[in-house]
Design an enzyme around this catalytic site. Structure first.
Site, short mmCIF file in Angstrom:
data_model
loop_
_atom_site.label_atom_id
_atom_site.label_comp_id
_atom_site.label_asym_id
_atom_site.label_seq_id
_atom_site.Cartn_x
_atom_site.Cartn_y
_atom_site.Cartn_z
N LYS A 137 0.85 -1.18 0.00
CA LYS A 137 0.00 0.00 0.00
C LYS A 137 0.89 1.24 0.00
CE LYS A 137 -3.81 1.98 2.64
NZ LYS A 137 -3.15 3.27 2.85
N LYS A 349 -7.03 -7.74 -2.19
CA LYS A 349 -8.25 -7.64 -2.99
C LYS A 349 -8.67 -9.03 -3.46
CE LYS A 349 -6.74 -3.24 -5.05
NZ LYS A 349 -6.03 -2.65 -6.20
#
Ligand code: ZN
Length: 750
Positions: A137, A349
């Protein structure tokens, strides 16, 4: 806007079911969060991200229990920053632009349990078939980029998720954002595509920005993310107007005088702004609106992005199960700072797009993705005091004493401030709330104050004029030195304590039982006046030290261990003895060089400065420092006492050891199974070879252990013979000719 939030949550009818203290807490929390959100985007944040997350989680917790409080106006239902009102921020904002598809934020996870909980929900909805795509991230500024028929149409900030700021004008200054997309047979240029990514300063570039600011006397940026956001959102169009106006004035004035000087200054600022914009990179990680094509897997999106010429990371991985997700998270937790930009977590995800659609989104975040956040590396805390420490060489170093705070997984309450001018440069006052950073294993650093939180009670740090440990007046060693020192080097308790600790350390005599506490106890009991007394310690003397005696007045286990350790330490090789003397500039490397060349303490003492300086790996600075050290009476006395106590002063040449490596230079890199780094070096030196730290064309062999890095690559590049651990044994046992037969040599190019 803040007031509106509070009103809105008190309107719904069933709100009366909520106890009034909960309602009040919810209202104050909402207001606090909203204020912090405004500050975050338009001014200096006064709390850390982690603290913000905590407030948000508390609010979410309340709303989970009392769902009537979860109104559309609640901060939990909003994404990111509101679009700036003119005048609200440090620099007026750009006009708003609506995103084609809403930019959602991600729910956060802080533990393996949180991730498991998320995955369980996914499984409840879509069964067990989901695969997970993991990616680091990026801790940057979220942007939304629309390309129409392959041409850049808009570049926008996230804003509130629906509407962002239209910063398209600035895209021309960022090479990382292409004006035009390319296409391939598999991924032709789409008619409309909306790209999601993060713009960020790579760590190196961020350091360059700050170095430049330091040169210009400008305050330093505290972190890459906030400064990157500021740089990307600046009004470059206004800067351009200002520049053109200044140019016109200068032209009218015949390009001289004040107008010209002012133009040059504006030009310089403009160029710097341009340069900083171009220091930013883009990491694409998603697609919003897509017309004229579709993808079946999230992972396929990355291929498409790359095919279109957009910068997408190659770090994302599709993994089959939660265990592998956790491994990925752990891996980047450990290698967080090996990445060229800052990351603050891992995004997980669901890879299959059909499952993503099935899972859908809440009003705020998709259900098919979650962001795992690493423990924060930046927190705020109170700076209670600034004190000074007197080091091994007498250098006086200010350090901050803070309210203990947890950062990067450990509790921190002290952080060095290096010297008085550093305290000034950082602008911290005693009593300030400060931003503290601790990255990985790096020592904690006070970045600067949160000036907005000052209440006037803060005071400036004043460097003491006398040593806090011994009362001696402090002074710079020579005129013009930045550092000030305590000149009482022999018996200043603080310096002696540090020297004892160093002497007992891993690169000194390695005396395990003489740690920090023990050193202090020995000094306080008066049995060690300086380090010369260390090897004179015996059972009788140790019995005078409370730390080493039990109730019966006998030596404790640790006391006996210390005596045992000391006996062994006397046999340490000469270089360790040299290190333990705390001669300036003489660390393990220089000490090995001196011991290797001169082989005895006497030879080192007798050598002229020129002789020392001419020794391979020594040089004039170290030579001067050695001569200076041995010229001091009480220093000579240390050596005399140690010698008398039986400390080794000569490196015996082991005659039984054939000098098979005479004239050869060997580099050891990576970790070996059967040798410590020191063992390997000693084995090379004992055979007359030279152990070096860097690979060059003159290197005879490079020994490569596990996790060897750039030195291995360099060896291959320079075609230096490379040995593995077995090959190293061959070298030691049978010499270079045999070793050459088992060595690998880099292939020529092509
Ligand atoms: Zn002192």
């Amino acid at each position: 806007m803040v007031g509106a939030t509070v009103c809105a949550v008190t309107e719904p009818a069933d709100i009366n079911d909520v106890p009034s203290d909960i309602r009040e807490r919810h209202a104050t929390l909402s207001q606090e969060i909203e204020e912090h959100r405004q500050r975050y985007y338009f001014a200096t944040p006064t709390i850390s991200d982690a603290e913000f997350d905590q407030l948000m989680r508390e609010l979410e917790g309340i709303e989970d229990q009392y769902t009537s409080l979860r109104t559309p106006d609640s901060p939990t239902q909003k994404v990111g920053a509101p679009v700036a009102e003119p005048g609200a921020g440090v620099e007026a904002s750009w006009p708003p632009v609506e995103h084609l598809e809403r930019m959602l934020s991600l729910d956060n996870a802080f533990s393996a349990d949180d991730i498991a909980e998320w995955a369980a929900r996914v499984e409840r909805e879509v069964g067990t078939g989901a695969r997970y795509l993991c990616e680091p991230k990026v801790d940057g500024l979220a942007v939304d980029i629309v390309y129409r028929d392959g041409k850049l149409a808009t570049l926008a900030t996230r804003g509130d998720g629906r509407t962002g700021e239209d910063i398209t004008y600035n895209a021309q200054f960022v090479d990382a954002i292409p004006d035009e997309l390319t296409g391939t047979d598999e991924y032709p240029v789409p008619s409309v595509v909306e790209i999601r990514g993060e713009a960020v300063f790579p760590t190196k570039e961020f350091e360059a920005v700050n170095a430049e600011r330091a040169d210009l006397g400008l305050p330093l940026f505290a972190n890459a993310r906030n400064s990157g956001a500021g740089v990307l959102r600046q009004r470059m169009d206004r800067r351009r107007e200002k520049l053109d106006a200044a140019k016109a004035k200068a032209d009218a004035a015949g390009n001289e005088g004040r107008a010209q000087a002012s133009y040059e200054k504006v030009l310089e600022e403009y160029e710097r702004a341009k340069r900083n914009l171009n220091r930013m990179i883009l990491v694409c990680h998603g697609i919003g609106r897509r017309d004229g094509f579709d993808i079946r897997f999230q992972s396929e999106a990355y291929e498409a992005l790359r095919a279109w010429g957009l910068p997408a990371s190659d770090r994302p991985r599709v993994v089959p199960d939660l265990e592998a997700v956790q491994e990925y998270i752990d891996h980047y937790g450990q290698h967080r700072h090996d990445i060229e930009f800052e990351i603050d977590g891992v995004v997980v995800k669901v890879d299959q797009v059909d499952l993503q659609r099935q899972l859908g989104s809440t009003s705020r975040a998709p259900r098919w993705a979650v962001a795992f956040k690493y423990p924060p590396e930046e927190v705020t805390t109170k700076l209670i005091d600034i004190r000074v420490n007197v080091g091994r060489t007498g250098r006086v170093t200010p350090y901050g004493v803070m309210e203990p705070v947890k950062v990067a997984g450990s509790t921190v309450e002290n952080a060095t401030l290096h010297n008085a001018s550093e305290v000034k440069r950082k602008g911290v006052l005693i009593g300030d709330t400060v931003v503290l950073r601790k990255a990985g294993d790096v020592i904690p650093e006070i970045l600067g104050p949160v000036a907005e939180l000052r209440d006037g009670s803060e005071r400036e740090f004043v460097m003491p004029t006398e040593c806090p440990a011994c009362g001696t007046p402090l002074a710079p060693a020579k005129e013009g030195d930045v550092d000030i020192r305590c000149p009482n080097s022999r018996s200043c308790p603080s310096q002696l304590r540090e020297r004892l600790f160093y002497l007992a350390g891993r690169s000194g005599f390695d005396i395990e039982a003489m740690g920090w506490e023990a050193g202090i106890a020995l000094i306080n009991a008066g049995v060690v006046a300086d380090e010369g007394d260390v090897f004179g310690l015996d059972a009788d003397r140790l019995k005078q030290v409370p730390l080493f005696t039990n109730a019966d007045g006998e030596l404790t286990v640790n006391g006996r261990r210390l005596l045992d350790n000391l006996e062994k330490a006397k046999q340490q090789p000469l270089w360790r003895v040299l290190v333990s003397l705390s001669i300036r500039h003489v660390g393990p490397t220089a000490a090995r060089a001196l011991a290797g060349a001169l082989r005895s303490m006497d030879a080192i003492v007798d050598a002229s400065e020129e002789q020392l300086a001419g020794t391979d790996g020594v040089g004039p600075t170290i030579a001067a420092s050695v001569k200076e050290w041995f010229a001091v009476d009480w220093h000579q006395e240390i050596v005399r006492k140690w010698r008398e106590a039986g400390v080794r002063m000569v490196d015996e040449v082991d005659e039984s050891m054939p000098r098979t490596l005479e004239g050869l230079t060997v580099v050891v890199t990576g970790s070996l199974q059967g040798f410590s780094r020191d063992d390997a070096k000693e084995a090379i030196l004992a055979r007359g070879g030279k152990a070096s730290g860097s690979v060059s064309k003159k290197t005879s062999f490079v020994v490569v252990g596990e996790n060897a890095g750039s030195k291995h690559d360099k060896a291959i590049e320079l075609k230096v013979p490379v040995l593995d651990e077995d090959g190293f044994r061959v070298l030691l046992e049978s010499g270079p000719d045999e070793a050459a037969k088992v060595a690998q040599v880099g292939e020529a190019e092509e």
